[in-house]
Design a protein around this motif. Structure first.
Motif, PDB file in Angstrom:
ATOM      1  N   UNK A 199      37.730 120.095 146.049  1.00  0.00           N
ATOM      2  CA  UNK A 199      37.939 121.490 146.442  1.00  0.00           C
ATOM      3  C   UNK A 199      37.038 122.466 145.682  1.00  0.00           C
ATOM      4  N   UNK A 200      36.644 122.088 144.475  1.00  0.00           N
ATOM      5  CA  UNK A 200      35.824 122.978 143.654  1.00  0.00           C
ATOM      6  C   UNK A 200      34.546 123.380 144.378  1.00  0.00           C
ATOM      7  N   UNK A 201      33.935 122.432 145.069  1.00  0.00           N
ATOM      8  CA  UNK A 201      32.673 122.726 145.735  1.00  0.00           C
ATOM      9  C   UNK A 201      32.850 123.799 146.817  1.00  0.00           C
ATOM     10  N   UNK A 202      33.961 123.764 147.526  1.00  0.00           N
ATOM     11  CA  UNK A 202      34.174 124.783 148.557  1.00  0.00           C
ATOM     12  C   UNK A 202      34.554 126.125 147.933  1.00  0.00           C
ATOM     13  N   UNK A 203      35.266 126.107 146.834  1.00  0.00           N
ATOM     14  CA  UNK A 203      35.590 127.353 146.131  1.00  0.00           C
ATOM     15  C   UNK A 203      34.309 128.053 145.695  1.00  0.00           C
ATOM     16  N   UNK A 204      33.344 127.270 145.222  1.00  0.00           N
ATOM     17  CA  UNK A 204      32.039 127.826 144.841  1.00  0.00           C
ATOM     18  C   UNK A 204      31.369 128.473 146.051  1.00  0.00           C
TER      19      UNK A 204
END
Length: 347
Positions: free
Chosen positions: A234-239
């Motif tokens: 999920x971190x990549x999409x939050x970025x």
């Protein structure tokens, strides 16, 4: 390895502080290309390699003129060419990483309005470390990124020829080559309707099953295997969402056509990153567009006349990079990223 990475980050921060890359672009280009290449291009095998690295090495060691592949001939002939001079795969790998850094830094130096900050972003979240694992695709990515200058200059024949070369290294390159051409043609219209564009790009997830079938049929049957059905975290999409917020806030203030183009290209990374929650192939496609954040976000700041506002944006990006770096390198965190195992393995 961690020591070298930390030293690299310190160097890049000093680079920003003293504007080292801007003072003499030609010399600093070669220095930075050499530094970035020497760190990843010579040490990866010493810490165990892994992932696609071992497959590339095995392929290099067994390559011959009688076993010509049906597709991606560019990578085959590059290996064959290097093989004429050396049988050492470590040298071949160094050349691969050199090609990647050389071409990407060429575009950063040509179009970034803050080279130093773009370099830092490239190292932390622009695929610099990822390139050591999916090297063949990143050679295709670097060639595609370099071809963008011809698209900007409206030299379409040169753009398509170089795009075809990228396709010969990794067939997925056809997606960014064609999409970039469409975006370039409709660049102004897309920028004027940017929020709608963001929604359309991220709504690709609604037809994910159709996209997946097309992707597997056209590119890699191997992605049908359950081995490749894992997704990114999920971190990549939050970025990506953080960048989208910046672009939505800033797009009306941007007058530069190139900056708008980089924003529109970088936005595509969000749609493919959202799709990548269910299948790794989409993450591969997102990589092609993710690199443009290092130009779009930095160039936005240079076009904002209000110094306080531009400084605030820089601070926000800097804080975001620090948080992203910490989360990706903390093994116990929920957003653990296996891509950067290389990053955190000590010599």
């Amino acid at each position: 390895m961690e020591i070298l990475v930390n030293l690299l980050l310190i160097f890049l921060f000093l680079n920003i502080l003293f504007k080292l890359s801007t003072q003499n672009k030609k010399i600093s280009f070669y220095i930075n290309t050499f530094i970035l290449t020497i760190i990843t291009g010579t040490l990866y095998e010493k810490i165990g390699g892994g992932g696609d690295y071992d497959n590339y090495r095995n392929g290099f060691n067994s390559i011959n003129t009688s076993n010509v592949p049906d597709k991606e001939l560019g990578f085959y002939y590059l290996n064959l060419f290097i093989k004429r001079f050396t049988d050492e795969y470590s040298i071949a790998f160094f050349i691969f990483i050199l090609i990647i850094n050389f071409l990407i830094l060429k575009i950063i130096y040509k179009y970034s309005k803050n080279i130093e900050f773009s370099l830092l972003m490239y190292v932390i979240m622009g695929g610099y470390f990822t390139a050591t694992n999916i090297t063949r695709q990143f050679i295709a990515l670097a060639i595609y990124v370099y071809s963008i200058k011809y698209l900007i200059e409206k030299r379409y024949i040169c753009y398509l020829i170089i795009g075809f070369i990228a396709f010969q290294f990794h067939t997925t390159a056809i997606v960014p080559v064609l999409l970039s051409l469409v975006i370039r043609v409709f660049n102004e219209k897309i920028s004027n309707n940017y929020i709608k564009y963001v929604l359309i790009v991220n709504m690709m997830i609604i037809i994910e099953t159709i996209i997946r079938k097309i992707g597997i049929d056209l590119f890699y049957e191997g992605y049908e295997s359950s081995t490749f059905l894992y997704g990114s975290n999920q971190l990549h999409y939050i970025v990506q969402l953080a960048f989208l917020i910046l672009y939505i806030i800033s797009i009306k203030k941007i007058n530069n056509d190139e900056t708008k183009f980089f924003i529109n290209l970088a936005t595509l990374a969000s749609g493919f990153t959202l799709l990548s929650q269910s299948m790794v192939l989409y993450a591969r496609l997102a990589s092609y567009f993710n690199i443009f954040h290092v130009l779009a976000s930095v160039n936005i700041v240079s076009e904002i006349n209000d110094k306080k506002e531009s400084r605030l944006i820089y601070y926000c990006i800097a804080v975001g990079l620090v948080v992203y770096y910490i989360l990706l390198t903390r093994k116990s965190f929920v957003f653990e990223s296996y891509i950067l195992d290389y990053f955190t393995t000590s010599l």
